[in-house]
Design a protein around this motif. Structure first.
Motif, PDB file in Angstrom:
ATOM      1  N   THR A   1      56.308  96.515  55.572  1.00 15.37           N
ATOM      2  CA  THR A   1      56.119  96.012  56.930  1.00 15.37           C
ATOM      3  C   THR A   1      54.635  95.816  57.246  1.00 15.37           C
ATOM      4  OG1 THR A   1      58.021  97.339  57.495  1.00 15.37           O
ATOM      5  CG2 THR A   1      56.772  96.408  59.318  1.00 15.37           C
ATOM      6  N   THR A   2      53.842  96.859  57.005  1.00 18.08           N
ATOM      7  CA  THR A   2      52.418  96.722  57.342  1.00 18.08           C
ATOM      8  C   THR A   2      51.782  95.639  56.474  1.00 18.08           C
ATOM      9  OG1 THR A   2      51.834  98.451  55.786  1.00 18.08           O
ATOM     10  CG2 THR A   2      52.227  99.121  58.042  1.00 18.08           C
ATOM     11  N   HIS A   3      52.206  95.596  55.200  1.00 16.70           N
ATOM     12  CA  HIS A   3      51.656  94.577  54.308  1.00 16.70           C
ATOM     13  C   HIS A   3      51.996  93.178  54.805  1.00 16.70           C
ATOM     14  CE1 HIS A   3      52.007  91.908  50.720  1.00 16.70           C
ATOM     15  NE2 HIS A   3      50.787  92.332  50.542  1.00 16.70           N
ATOM     16  N   ALA A   4      53.232  93.022  55.296  1.00 15.93           N
ATOM     17  CA  ALA A   4      53.617  91.705  55.818  1.00 15.93           C
ATOM     18  C   ALA A   4      52.670  91.303  56.942  1.00 15.93           C
ATOM     19  CB  ALA A   4      55.049  91.734  56.320  1.00 15.93           C
TER      20      ALA A   4
ATOM     21  N   LEU B   1      45.833  77.452  65.348  1.00 14.16           N
ATOM     22  CA  LEU B   1      45.301  78.071  64.138  1.00 14.16           C
ATOM     23  C   LEU B   1      44.814  79.486  64.396  1.00 14.16           C
ATOM     24  CD1 LEU B   1      43.432  75.161  62.361  1.00 14.16           C
ATOM     25  CD2 LEU B   1      45.516  76.288  61.660  1.00 14.16           C
ATOM     26  N   TRP B   2      44.237  79.741  65.564  1.00 15.11           N
ATOM     27  CA  TRP B   2      43.727  81.109  65.736  1.00 15.11           C
ATOM     28  C   TRP B   2      44.645  82.038  66.501  1.00 15.11           C
ATOM     29  CZ3 TRP B   2      43.069  82.558  70.712  1.00 15.11           C
ATOM     30  CH2 TRP B   2      42.719  81.600  71.672  1.00 15.11           C
ATOM     31  N   ALA B   3      45.559  81.493  67.318  1.00 12.02           N
ATOM     32  CA  ALA B   3      46.441  82.388  68.085  1.00 12.02           C
ATOM     33  C   ALA B   3      47.323  83.265  67.180  1.00 12.02           C
ATOM     34  CB  ALA B   3      47.296  81.572  69.050  1.00 12.02           C
ATOM     35  N   PRO B   4      47.954  82.696  66.138  1.00 10.51           N
ATOM     36  CA  PRO B   4      48.740  83.570  65.257  1.00 10.51           C
ATOM     37  C   PRO B   4      47.892  84.646  64.597  1.00 10.51           C
ATOM     38  CG  PRO B   4      49.276  81.281  64.846  1.00 10.51           C
ATOM     39  CD  PRO B   4      48.089  81.277  65.742  1.00 10.51           C
ATOM     40  N   LEU B   5      46.631  84.307  64.310  1.00 10.40           N
ATOM     41  CA  LEU B   5      45.748  85.298  63.694  1.00 10.40           C
ATOM     42  C   LEU B   5      45.557  86.482  64.625  1.00 10.40           C
ATOM     43  CD1 LEU B   5      42.862  83.167  62.140  1.00 10.40           C
ATOM     44  CD2 LEU B   5      44.852  84.135  61.049  1.00 10.40           C
ATOM     45  N   VAL B   6      45.347  86.185  65.914  1.00 12.60           N
ATOM     46  CA  VAL B   6      45.105  87.258  66.874  1.00 12.60           C
ATOM     47  C   VAL B   6      46.335  88.155  66.984  1.00 12.60           C
ATOM     48  CG1 VAL B   6      44.613  87.737  69.287  1.00 12.60           C
ATOM     49  CG2 VAL B   6      43.423  85.880  68.122  1.00 12.60           C
ATOM     50  N   VAL B   7      47.518  87.510  67.067  1.00  7.27           N
ATOM     51  CA  VAL B   7      48.746  88.315  67.183  1.00  7.27           C
ATOM     52  C   VAL B   7      48.926  89.195  65.948  1.00  7.27           C
ATOM     53  CG1 VAL B   7      51.233  88.217  67.436  1.00  7.27           C
ATOM     54  CG2 VAL B   7      49.812  86.572  68.632  1.00  7.27           C
ATOM     55  N   LEU B   8      48.713  88.586  64.763  1.00 11.50           N
ATOM     56  CA  LEU B   8      48.888  89.362  63.538  1.00 11.50           C
ATOM     57  C   LEU B   8      47.836  90.454  63.429  1.00 11.50           C
ATOM     58  CD1 LEU B   8      49.908  86.572  61.058  1.00 11.50           C
ATOM     59  CD2 LEU B   8      51.235  88.583  61.626  1.00 11.50           C
ATOM     60  N   ALA B   9      46.632  90.191  63.926  1.00 14.82           N
ATOM     61  CA  ALA B   9      45.596  91.217  63.888  1.00 14.82           C
ATOM     62  C   ALA B   9      46.001  92.404  64.754  1.00 14.82           C
ATOM     63  CB  ALA B   9      44.270  90.632  64.375  1.00 14.82           C
ATOM     64  N   ILE B  10      46.581  92.098  65.912  1.00 11.82           N
ATOM     65  CA  ILE B  10      47.051  93.199  66.768  1.00 11.82           C
ATOM     66  C   ILE B  10      48.156  93.973  66.052  1.00 11.82           C
ATOM     67  CG2 ILE B  10      48.220  93.725  68.940  1.00 11.82           C
ATOM     68  CD1 ILE B  10      46.763  91.209  70.070  1.00 11.82           C
ATOM     69  N   LEU B  11      49.074  93.220  65.420  1.00 13.95           N
ATOM     70  CA  LEU B  11      50.157  93.889  64.692  1.00 13.95           C
ATOM     71  C   LEU B  11      49.604  94.714  63.531  1.00 13.95           C
ATOM     72  CD1 LEU B  11      52.980  91.220  64.589  1.00 13.95           C
ATOM     73  CD2 LEU B  11      53.077  93.472  65.635  1.00 13.95           C
ATOM     74  N   SER B  12      48.512  94.257  62.911  1.00 14.06           N
ATOM     75  CA  SER B  12      47.927  95.013  61.808  1.00 14.06           C
ATOM     76  C   SER B  12      47.309  96.308  62.310  1.00 14.06           C
ATOM     77  CB  SER B  12      46.853  94.203  61.098  1.00 14.06           C
ATOM     78  OG  SER B  12      47.392  93.031  60.590  1.00 14.06           O
ATOM     79  N   ILE B  13      47.032  96.381  63.582  1.00 18.96           N
ATOM     80  CA  ILE B  13      46.490  97.627  64.129  1.00 18.96           C
ATOM     81  C   ILE B  13      47.624  98.535  64.601  1.00 18.96           C
ATOM     82  CG2 ILE B  13      45.047  98.617  65.938  1.00 18.96           C
ATOM     83  CD1 ILE B  13      43.442  95.986  65.851  1.00 18.96           C
ATOM     84  N   VAL B  14      48.580  97.952  65.321  1.00 14.15           N
ATOM     85  CA  VAL B  14      49.599  98.803  65.932  1.00 14.15           C
ATOM     86  C   VAL B  14      50.899  98.844  65.140  1.00 14.15           C
ATOM     87  CG1 VAL B  14      48.673  98.357  68.227  1.00 14.15           C
ATOM     88  CG2 VAL B  14      50.532  96.954  67.362  1.00 14.15           C
ATOM     89  N   GLY B  15      50.964  98.098  64.038  1.00 14.66           N
ATOM     90  CA  GLY B  15      52.247  97.983  63.335  1.00 14.66           C
ATOM     91  C   GLY B  15      52.602  99.173  62.479  1.00 14.66           C
ATOM     92  N   ALA B  16      51.981 100.321  62.696  1.00  8.70           N
ATOM     93  CA  ALA B  16      52.247 101.464  61.830  1.00  8.70           C
ATOM     94  C   ALA B  16      52.658 102.663  62.671  1.00  8.70           C
ATOM     95  CB  ALA B  16      50.998 101.780  61.009  1.00  8.70           C
ATOM     96  N   THR B  17      52.653 103.828  62.034  1.00 11.01           N
ATOM     97  CA  THR B  17      52.854 105.058  62.801  1.00 11.01           C
ATOM     98  C   THR B  17      51.522 105.423  63.447  1.00 11.01           C
ATOM     99  OG1 THR B  17      52.441 106.224  60.765  1.00 11.01           O
ATOM    100  CG2 THR B  17      54.727 105.920  61.389  1.00 11.01           C
TER     101      THR B  17
ATOM    102  N   LEU C   1      53.753 101.196  66.443  1.00  7.54           N
ATOM    103  CA  LEU C   1      54.916 100.430  66.865  1.00  7.54           C
ATOM    104  C   LEU C   1      56.067 100.661  65.886  1.00  7.54           C
ATOM    105  CD1 LEU C   1      55.487  98.238  69.020  1.00  7.54           C
ATOM    106  CD2 LEU C   1      54.816  96.546  67.323  1.00  7.54           C
ATOM    107  N   PHE C   2      55.698 101.123  64.701  1.00  2.00           N
ATOM    108  CA  PHE C   2      56.669 101.160  63.603  1.00  2.00           C
ATOM    109  C   PHE C   2      57.912 102.002  63.905  1.00  2.00           C
ATOM    110  CE2 PHE C   2      58.317 102.475  59.468  1.00  2.00           C
ATOM    111  CZ  PHE C   2      58.452 101.240  58.869  1.00  2.00           C
ATOM    112  N   PRO C   3      57.758 103.216  64.451  1.00  2.00           N
ATOM    113  CA  PRO C   3      58.970 104.011  64.710  1.00  2.00           C
ATOM    114  C   PRO C   3      59.953 103.306  65.631  1.00  2.00           C
ATOM    115  CG  PRO C   3      57.028 105.364  64.883  1.00  2.00           C
ATOM    116  CD  PRO C   3      56.541 103.955  64.758  1.00  2.00           C
ATOM    117  N   LYS C   4      59.456 102.528  66.568  1.00  2.00           N
ATOM    118  CA  LYS C   4      60.359 101.805  67.477  1.00  2.00           C
ATOM    119  C   LYS C   4      61.134 100.727  66.712  1.00  2.00           C
ATOM    120  CE  LYS C   4      57.527 102.309  71.612  1.00  2.00           C
ATOM    121  NZ  LYS C   4      56.308 102.743  70.856  1.00  2.00           N
TER     122      LYS C   4
END
Lengths: 628, 101
Positions: free
Chosen positions: A346-349, A464-480, A485-488
């Motif tokens: 998940t985090t790698h994605a 081009l840059w909006a998806p990057l920003v969203v993914l960057a946020i997910l790369s920060i919060v997408g874990a435990t 966000l991951f446990p949810k």
């Protein structure tokens, strides 16, 4: 809405979009992209409703075909595992669709491209939701097909055509094993339905077999590009960059790991040991290859291979606990591997999609320049891309607080507990990961622009840059962790992640920080902003060995050209002579000769027929008289 | 001289041979047809002779059947030959070789 209806909608929407694009919108690129992106958005909404609506394990299965006692059903198995995967596929997929809008805006074959994306979404979501192995296999093949279509998007380039063929053929090798595994599983257990297999497993009625998990792993070997079938993935970078992000980094290549997690009840210790070593070796090998690459996408491709190796190793590692500590194989202990592997998946994605889209943004900004030694100084030209890319790099090298840190630590902890040699290899891999990522990052963004194209680089549009920003946020919060966000998302899967406590926690933290800093510092001080590779200049011989990628492609080339082809030609010769020549042509020749002879009897003159008649009567008479 | 079964059968065989030779040698379809009739009659002669010398009527019954069928055959055969002549302006069988190819 009823959950089974939602799940069906998730499958039907991309299929309808693909059909629409392929049949009617091939020339209308704008309309096709609108249809495809709308479908992707609708899928994301439906998935959100399904995942966060608390629907789990709803009954949804329809019989599709029946041969005697064997019934092939189409059905959904929706548990926490598939919910997690569904989130990754649909949301990352949607972001990449949006990015494609900008990236592929000037492509003349946009209709075909977006049709391909939709058919890919259909196939991938089919794998995610499938409730039996045969259905997984069907969508598995569809995924391979759509990957072929998309790698081959610029088919007029011979390298792209060759890469797509290579990807398809290498995957066929793995898929053959996968199919054999499914058949063997059915033969031994009488079912390929995932829920029934799990029920049998908890009842202890499952036939233990090492062959089944290993054959199924063959499928993952191909799709997730593990050694020795990894050769197609670096070449697959010939496709458009969003495709590399979607298919060859975030989702499709992760399907192998997902499939392993889906069938984890079939695993036995011996098979897991093999899987663990394959993953470990792939992780190290790919990290070594990544060091010498000049193409920004190739670096990321090898890094993907390496991270996939991590996931496979994590899956294999989890169950070593079974071998050592528990006498009878149990799902709980096995699942430790599932937790760590899915966590890293998940985090790698998130961060790898971010890195790939970032590289896409860079390539787009630099007018399709892909060589990192011809870039440089992009930090000032493309600030948003730079910021997001930096987050991606920090996430993959395991900077504390970012997603990759948690997932990589979970794997390293698992390795430390279960197998010291694997732990050592994975630690070295982590050093290398940090080394080549910082190398790429520094050469691309820092220093002074080294060529014309990087001099005139510019930030792309909103898509081009909006998806990057969203993914960057997910790369920060997408874990435990505190912001996690991951446990949810993952529900019960998140509870399976191995967590270190006390002194083990400190050890892992220190080891992980040490490897990250070693690698990063090494690359930071070693590489200068220059058009030449510092390693190549410092030690050309060593560089050549690394750049050769251990001659694996050459070995396959040799095998195909010098062993397989002559063997095939010999067989063809035998076939031409013995089968086609002797048996087929020979039999036809006998009939032909008889025909020619019989034709000469047919004169067309009544008199001659009377003579034939006379001869016939004489023969008949002599036979009746017993003369012969 | 007593006329016995052998003489009748000899005559019958002779007639049959003449008929068969006619079929083989002649080119005119009508003559061939007549030769065929001759062969048919040769066989009826043999049957009548057998019937006479066995003292039963079964041979005669055969002959009646053969005559009836021969009459029908003549009607059909002559009709075919007439139709053939109308169509091809000839009844010479060696010119009638359209069966080939």
């Amino acid at each position: 809405m009823a959950p089974d209806l939602l799940a069906s909608l998730i499958l039907v929407l991309p299929l309808a979009s693909a059909a629409l694009c392929a049949l009617f919108l091939r020339r209308q690129g704008g309309l096709a992209s609108a249809v495809s992106v709308t479908a992707a958005a609708a899928i994301a909404v439906c998935s959100g409703l399904l995942i966060f609506g608390g629907h789990r394990e709803f009954p949804a299965s329809w019989e599709w075909l029946r041969f005697g006692d064997f019934a092939l059903s189409i059905g959904f198995k929706f548990d926490d595992l598939s919910a997690l995967m569904l989130f990754v596929v649909s949301f990352v997929g949607f972001l990449i669709h949006v990015f494609s809008l900008g990236y592929m805006h000037d492509d003349p074959a946009r209709g075909r491209y977006f049709g391909g994306l939709s058919i890919f979404m259909f196939s991938m979501l089919g794998i995610v939701l499938a409730d039996n192995l045969l259905m997984i296999f069907i969508f598995w093949e569809l995924v391979g097909f759509s990957s072929y279509l998309l790698i081959n998007h610029w088919f007029e380039r011979p390298s792209a055509a060759a890469a797509s063929k290579k990807a398809f053929i290498v995957n066929r090798v793995g898929d053959f094993g996968f199919l054999l595994g499914i058949i063997l599983c059915y033969w031994l257990n009488g079912t390929v339905n995932l829920s029934e297999l799990a029920a049998k497993s908890s009842a202890g009625a499952l036939v233990a077999s090492t062959a089944v998990p290993l054959l199924l792993f063959c499928g993952a070997l191909g799709k997730s590009a593990q050694m020795p079938l990894h050769v197609w993935l670096p070449d697959a970078m010939e496709g458009p960059t969003p495709v590399s992000a979607l298919i060859h980094a975030a989702t499709m290549v992760a399907a192998g790991i997902y499939m392993l997690c889906r069938v984890h009840v079939l695993m036995v210790p011996d098979a897991l040991t093999a899987i663990m070593w394959v993953g470990t070796i792939t992780a190290l090998y790919a990290a070594i290859c990544a060091i010498t690459q000049r193409d920004i996408k190739k670096v990321l491709a090898y890094s993907t291979l390496s991270q996939l190796g991590y996931m496979v190793a994590a899956f294999g590692l989890g169950s070593l606990a079974v071998e050592h500590n528990v006498t009878t194989p149990g799902a709980a202990a096995l699942a430790a591997g599932v937790g760590a592997a899915m966590f890293h998946l998940t985090t790698h994605a998130f961060f790898k999609a971010l890195l790939f889209l970032g590289s896409g943004s860079v390539i787009h900004g630099c007018h399709h320049e892909q060589d990192i030694f011809k870039m440089g100084g992009l930090a000032k030209k493309m600030p948003v891309t730079f910021a997001c890319f930096t987050i991606g790099v920090l996430a993959i090298i395991g900077m504390p607080g970012l997603a990759g840190f948690f997932s990589k630590d979970a794997i390293l902890y698992l390795a430390m507990e279960n197998n010291t040699s694997v732990f050592a290899v994975l630690t070295i891999t982590a050093v290398l990961t940090s080394f080549y990522m910082v190398r790429m990052w520094k050469l691309t963004f820092l220093g002074a622009p080294r060529t014309e194209s990087s001099e005139h680089a510019h930030e792309g549009g909103f898509t081009l840059w909006a998806p990057l920003v969203v993914l960057a946020i997910l790369s920060i919060v997408g874990a435990t962790g505190p912001l996690g966000l991951f446990p949810k998302l993952a529900g019960s899967v998140a509870t399976l992640i191995p967590v270190a406590h006390g002194s083990a926690h400190t050890t892992i933290l220190l080891v992980s920080l040490a490897v990250m800093l070693t690698g990063a510092a090494g690359a930071w001080f070693f590489y200068r902003s220059s058009e030449n590779d510092a390693l190549e200049q410092a030690s050309p011989g060593f560089f050549r060995v690394l750049a050769s990628k251990l001659w694996i492609d050459e070995a396959y080339g040799y095998y195909v050209a010098k062993i397989q082809q002559p063997f095939a030609r010999a067989l063809s010769f035998v076939e031409q002579i013995a089968l086609a020549g002797f048996i087929i042509r020979g039999l036809a020749g006998v009939a032909g000769v008889i025909g020619i002879g019989a034709r000469t009897l047919h004169i067309g003159n009544v008199h001659v027929y009377v003579y034939w008649f006379l001869i016939g009567v004489v023969l008949f008479w002599s036979y009746a008289m017993g003369l012969f | 001289m007593t006329v016995g079964l052998d003489q009748y059968l000899f005559l019958s065989a002779l007639l049959f041979a003449i008929g068969f030779f006619g079929v083989l040698a002649r080119r005119n379809a009508i003559v061939i047809f007549m030769s065929l009739e001759l062969m048919l009659m040769a066989s009826t002669l043999a049957l009548v002779a057998f019937s006479r010398f066995n003292g039963t009527y079964s041979g005669n019954v055969f002959v009646f059947f053969i005559l009836a069928i021969a009459a029908a055959e003549v009607a059909v055969g002559l009709a075919i030959i007439v139709a053939l002549f109308r169509h091809r302006k000839t009844v010479m069988v060696d010119e009638l070789n359209a069966l080939k190819n």
